[in-house]
Motif scaffolding. Structure first.
Motif, PDB file in Angstrom:
ATOM      1  N   GLU A  16     -27.697  93.315  -8.623  1.00 20.28           N
ATOM      2  CA  GLU A  16     -28.488  94.322  -7.906  1.00 20.28           C
ATOM      3  C   GLU A  16     -29.615  94.842  -8.793  1.00 20.28           C
ATOM      4  O   GLU A  16     -30.751  95.020  -8.336  1.00 20.28           O
ATOM      5  N   GLN A  19     -32.351  92.191  -8.940  1.00 20.01           N
ATOM      6  CA  GLN A  19     -33.134  92.190  -7.697  1.00 20.01           C
ATOM      7  C   GLN A  19     -34.104  93.369  -7.655  1.00 20.01           C
ATOM      8  O   GLN A  19     -35.260  93.226  -7.238  1.00 20.01           O
ATOM      9  N   THR A  20     -33.615  94.529  -8.094  1.00 18.66           N
ATOM     10  CA  THR A  20     -34.479  95.713  -8.127  1.00 18.66           C
ATOM     11  C   THR A  20     -35.631  95.503  -9.097  1.00 18.66           C
ATOM     12  O   THR A  20     -36.783  95.846  -8.798  1.00 18.66           O
TER      13      THR A  20
END
Length: 125
Positions: A16, A19-20
């Motif tokens: 995550e 991806q951020t």
């Protein structure tokens, strides 16, 4: 078993986070592109130049076409005027017989004007 859940949860957080980061990098790149005023001005100028070039070509073609049409009109008008002069000239003998005094007056005025013009020219030599 709890250790495995921690690893998978940690891996999920890492994914995550990656991806951020990628999303932020794409956003920053897009903002940088939009805020790069000199580059955007160059792109706009290039597009404007291409439009002007295309419009100039169209205007040139229109000018050629209009010049051709104007030339044809001048030619037609000259032919028409020539025919009118020819027609009027053919009527002069008959008009001279019908109006001898007017003819004499016009002839005298023309002779007087020609004489005055010749005198002025000879005087300025």
């Amino acid at each position: 078993m709890k250790h495995r859940d921690d690893i998978s949860e940690t891996e999920a957080l890492r994914l995550e986070l990656e991806q951020t980061r990628q999303h932020l990098a794409d956003t920053v790149q897009e903002l940088t592109r939009q805020l790069n005023v000199p580059r955007r001005l160059k792109e706009g100028a290039a597009e404007t130049g291409q439009r002007l070039k295309a419009n100039a070509g169209v205007a040139g073609e229109r000018m050629k076409l209009n010049a051709g049409l104007a030339g044809e009109r001048v030619k037609a008008n000259a032919e028409y005027a020539g025919l009118r002069v020819k027609d009027t000239a053919s009527q002069v003998p008959a008009l001279t017989k019908q109006h001898p005094r007017t003819t004499a007056a016009v002839g005298g005025a023309v002779l007087l004007g020609a004489t005055a013009a010749a005198w002025l020219v000879s005087r300025h030599k």
